[in-house]
Enzyme design. Structure first.
Site, PDB file in Angstrom:
ATOM      1  N   GLU A  46       0.844  -1.154  -0.238  1.00 23.13           N
ATOM      2  CA  GLU A  46       0.064   0.137  -0.030  1.00 23.13           C
ATOM      3  C   GLU A  46       0.328   1.483   0.260  1.00 23.13           C
ATOM      4  OE1 GLU A  46      -3.091  -0.328   3.123  1.00 23.13           O
ATOM      5  OE2 GLU A  46      -3.225  -2.171   2.323  1.00 23.13           O
TER       6      GLU A  46
ATOM      7  N   ASN B  32       2.361  -5.273  -3.330  1.00 20.96           N
ATOM      8  CA  ASN B  32       1.010  -5.158  -2.786  1.00 20.96           C
ATOM      9  C   ASN B  32      -0.050  -3.820  -2.190  1.00 20.96           C
ATOM     10  OD1 ASN B  32      -0.852  -7.842  -2.238  1.00 20.96           O
ATOM     11  ND2 ASN B  32      -0.903  -6.834  -0.346  1.00 20.96           N
TER      12      ASN B  32
ATOM     13  N   HIS C 135      -9.979  -6.588  -2.468  1.00 19.21           N
ATOM     14  CA  HIS C 135     -11.160  -5.943  -1.474  1.00 19.21           C
ATOM     15  C   HIS C 135     -12.036  -5.700  -1.789  1.00 19.21           C
ATOM     16  CE1 HIS C 135      -9.045  -7.646   1.210  1.00 19.21           C
ATOM     17  NE2 HIS C 135      -7.595  -7.492   1.537  1.00 19.21           N
TER      18      HIS C 135
ATOM     19  N   GLU D 295      -5.973 -10.969  -1.208  1.00 24.88           N
ATOM     20  CA  GLU D 295      -6.110 -10.910  -0.351  1.00 24.88           C
ATOM     21  C   GLU D 295      -8.104 -10.826  -0.759  1.00 24.88           C
ATOM     22  OE1 GLU D 295      -5.321  -7.549   1.959  1.00 24.88           O
ATOM     23  OE2 GLU D 295      -3.023  -7.945   2.020  1.00 24.88           O
TER      24      GLU D 295
ATOM     25  N   ASP E 296     -11.956 -10.417  -1.521  1.00 25.53           N
ATOM     26  CA  ASP E 296     -12.875 -11.177  -0.413  1.00 25.53           C
ATOM     27  C   ASP E 296     -13.551 -10.088  -0.993  1.00 25.53           C
ATOM     28  OD1 ASP E 296     -12.189  -8.542   0.761  1.00 25.53           O
ATOM     29  OD2 ASP E 296     -11.747  -9.348   2.273  1.00 25.53           O
TER      30      ASP E 296
HETATM   31  O1  G3I Z   1      -3.638  -7.631  18.783  1.00 26.74           O
HETATM   32  C1  G3I Z   1      -4.423  -6.116  19.658  1.00 26.74           C
HETATM   33  C2  G3I Z   1      -5.481  -6.902  20.422  1.00 26.74           C
HETATM   34  O2  G3I Z   1      -3.890  -7.087  21.670  1.00 26.74           O
HETATM   35  C3  G3I Z   1      -6.490  -6.819  21.063  1.00 26.74           C
HETATM   36  O3  G3I Z   1      -7.002  -7.069  22.186  1.00 26.74           O
HETATM   37  C4  G3I Z   1      -7.690  -6.691  20.032  1.00 26.74           C
HETATM   38  C5  G3I Z   1      -9.330  -5.962  19.749  1.00 26.74           C
HETATM   39  O4  G3I Z   1      -9.055  -5.358  19.284  1.00 26.74           O
HETATM   40  O5  G3I Z   1      -6.594  -5.946  18.555  1.00 26.74           O
HETATM   41  C6  G3I Z   1      -5.823  -6.830  18.670  1.00 26.74           C
HETATM   42  O6  G3I Z   1      -5.524  -6.561  17.097  1.00 26.74           O
HETATM   43  C7  G3I Z   1      -6.072  -6.135  16.094  1.00 26.74           C
HETATM   44  C8  G3I Z   1      -5.375  -6.645  15.088  1.00 26.74           C
HETATM   45  O7  G3I Z   1      -6.106  -6.994  13.566  1.00 26.74           O
HETATM   46  C9  G3I Z   1      -4.874  -7.826  15.079  1.00 26.74           C
HETATM   47  O8  G3I Z   1      -6.153  -8.974  15.426  1.00 26.74           O
HETATM   48  C10 G3I Z   1      -6.953  -4.687  15.211  1.00 26.74           C
HETATM   49  O9  G3I Z   1      -7.730  -4.522  16.029  1.00 26.74           O
HETATM   50  C11 G3I Z   1      -6.927  -4.876  14.429  1.00 26.74           C
HETATM   51  O10 G3I Z   1      -7.505  -3.340  13.415  1.00 26.74           O
HETATM   52  C12 G3I Z   1      -5.813  -5.818  13.364  1.00 26.74           C
HETATM   53  O11 G3I Z   1      -7.026  -5.437  11.714  1.00 26.74           O
HETATM   54  C13 G3I Z   1      -5.987  -6.724  10.684  1.00 26.74           C
HETATM   55  C14 G3I Z   1      -6.097  -4.833   9.515  1.00 26.74           C
HETATM   56  O12 G3I Z   1      -5.392  -5.465   8.277  1.00 26.74           O
HETATM   57  C15 G3I Z   1      -5.385  -3.630  10.560  1.00 26.74           C
HETATM   58  O13 G3I Z   1      -5.441  -2.972   9.643  1.00 26.74           O
HETATM   59  C16 G3I Z   1      -7.276  -7.610  10.169  1.00 26.74           C
HETATM   60  O14 G3I Z   1      -6.866  -8.442  11.125  1.00 26.74           O
HETATM   61  C17 G3I Z   1      -6.115  -8.277   8.674  1.00 26.74           C
HETATM   62  O15 G3I Z   1      -7.049  -8.738   8.337  1.00 26.74           O
HETATM   63  C18 G3I Z   1      -5.643  -6.901   8.314  1.00 26.74           C
HETATM   64  O16 G3I Z   1      -5.380  -7.364   7.068  1.00 26.74           O
HETATM   65  C19 G3I Z   1      -5.536  -6.096   5.391  1.00 26.74           C
HETATM   66  C20 G3I Z   1      -3.892  -6.577   5.035  1.00 26.74           C
HETATM   67  O17 G3I Z   1      -2.700  -7.044   6.468  1.00 26.74           O
HETATM   68  C21 G3I Z   1      -3.725  -5.118   4.219  1.00 26.74           C
HETATM   69  N1  G3I Z   1      -4.392  -5.020   3.220  1.00 26.74           N
HETATM   70  C22 G3I Z   1      -5.967  -4.702   3.523  1.00 26.74           C
HETATM   71  C23 G3I Z   1      -6.173  -6.150   4.399  1.00 26.74           C
HETATM   72  C24 G3I Z   1      -7.604  -5.670   5.719  1.00 26.74           C
HETATM   73  O18 G3I Z   1      -7.535  -4.446   5.950  1.00 26.74           O
END
Ligand code: G3I
Length: 357
Positions: free
Chosen positions: A169, A210, A246, A275, A277
């Site tokens: 990105e 990517n 996405h 990715e 969906d």
């Molecule tokens: O690790 C913390 C945890 O300690 C806490 O308790 C919990 C409460 O919400 O949050 C946890 O962090 C989360 C993290 O994922 C790990 O699970 C974040 O809130 C959450 O925002 C984060 O989301 C991820 C997101 O990227 C962040 O932008 C998604 O799981 C993940 O699937 C997503 O993946 C991205 C790709 O890397 C890049 N392209 C877009 C894609 C979708 O956003």
């Protein structure tokens, strides 16, 4: 004493057989449920492999504790991408202190289930550790930090990760460079540097740029086209372009996806849908699920139509675990399997595209 024990073993194995049968009916194509293994339907990855492609799914570490989910992932797919486990905040939580626990967990799961691993991601503006975002860095300091991060992570996973999203990105919607920490401090040259450091750390891994919203032809994908063309001309090691894909029903299908994939292939790089969906406004209904299925089929067909489109990864495979509802409230149902790990029409459409081509 022995007879009752034996009876209870027989009873429990009968129960286990029933449970397995019920589970099989829930998650496998109906025709497969009672068939011996050699007659089972081919998995999506097996079908993709007949075309020299892979079919993968992302997985986040906590999902590995969902036994049914992890089992189906290991059975149906050929590759996996850690949803979060290899990101900077996870791998270098303190400066110079590396923690590969989450990434290693996914690599060992993948090994046990014969899946290959796509690495995601070495450099991104999001999910960076606090020490990095809150620090003040000179260009020399930040260059050294970036080089060390890429070198340590890629070396650790050498031979275990077949492709890396080196830079994620890095473009804005209008096709200018995203003003992330690295761009602001180092200028656009950080991208070529990152690719070179990654290549030095693992000469065999395929190195990708990517991004999202690059599936159609437009300002953002044009910017990548121009950048990759220049990187190739300059001898910078870039092997692939990842289109995250996405998609959302309400924004329309990226109609020139096939031509867009083709033009990147013509530059001499691989293309992967990294990715995928396809979300919708909830609640889902028959018409939306049918449209979603059509789109999944079209995306799959677009990849199969271009030889250098090497594979498709869905960002999780089931509505049970998806990033969408928490990021886009009121939207979801984006994946080919539902919350109960049952096939949706999208699954059948992917299958059909993989068998028809
Ligand atoms: O690790 C913390 C945890 O300690 C806490 O308790 C919990 C409460 O919400 O949050 C946890 O962090 C989360 C993290 O994922 C790990 O699970 C974040 O809130 C959450 O925002 C984060 O989301 C991820 C997101 O990227 C962040 O932008 C998604 O799981 C993940 O699937 C997503 O993946 C991205 C790709 O890397 C890049 N392209 C877009 C894609 C979708 O956003």
């Amino acid at each position: 004493m022995r007879a009752p024990a034996r009876r209870s073993r027989i009873r429990s194995s009968a129960l286990a057989a029933c449970a397995a049968l019920l589970l099989g009916l829930a998650v496998a194509p109906a025709a497969d449920a009672a068939s011996p293994d050699r007659h089972r339907a081919a998995t999506l990855d097996e079908l993709a492999r007949r075309h020299g492609r892979y079919f993968g799914s992302a997985v986040d570490n906590p999902e590995l504790t969902d036994a049914a989910y992890a089992e189906l992932l290991g059975r149906e797919f050929g590759t996996t991408t850690p949803g979060n486990g290899m990101k900077w905040y996870a791998t270098e939580p303190r400066r110079g202190v590396f923690d590969f626990t989450a990434g290693d967990e996914i690599v060992s799961y993948a090994r046990a289930h014969h899946l290959k691993v796509r690495g995601h991601t070495l450099l991104w503006h999001s999910q960076l550790p606090g020490w990095l975002t809150s620090g003040t860095w000179t260009a020399d300091e930040l260059r050294a930090i970036l080089k060390n991060h890429i070198t340590q992570v890629v070396k650790h996973y050498r031979g275990k990760v077949f492709a890396w999203d080196v830079a994620n990105e890095i473009m804005s919607e209008d096709g200018t460079y995203r003003e992330n920490l690295f761009y602001r401090t180092l200028g656009p040259g950080y991208i070529a540097d990152a690719l070179r450091w990654a290549r030095a750390a693992d000469p065999k891994a395929k190195l990708y740029l990517n991004d999202y919203n690059v599936e159609d032809i437009g300002a953002k994908s044009d910017a990548y086209y121009t950048l990759i063309k220049r990187l190739k001309a300059d001898g910078v090691p870039v092997d692939g372009f990842g289109m995250q894909a996405h998609l959302a029903l309400q924004y329309g299908f990226p109609g020139r996806l096939p031509q867009n994939v083709q033009r990147f292939a013509d530059l001499g790089v691989d293309v992967a849908l990294t990715e995928l969906d396809i979300r919708m406004a909830l609640p889902a209904d028959t018409a939306k699920l049918a449209q979603q299925a059509d789109w999944y089929g079209r995306v799959t067909g677009a990849c199969l139509a271009v030889k250098r489109c090497v594979g498709i990864t869905v960002w999780g495979y089931s509505d049970r675990h998806s990033w969408i509802p928490s990021t886009f409230p009121g939207e979801g149902a984006a994946l080919p399997w539902d919350e109960n790990l049952r096939h949706k029409p999208a699954y059948d459409a992917i299958r059909q595209a993989l068998t028809a081509a």
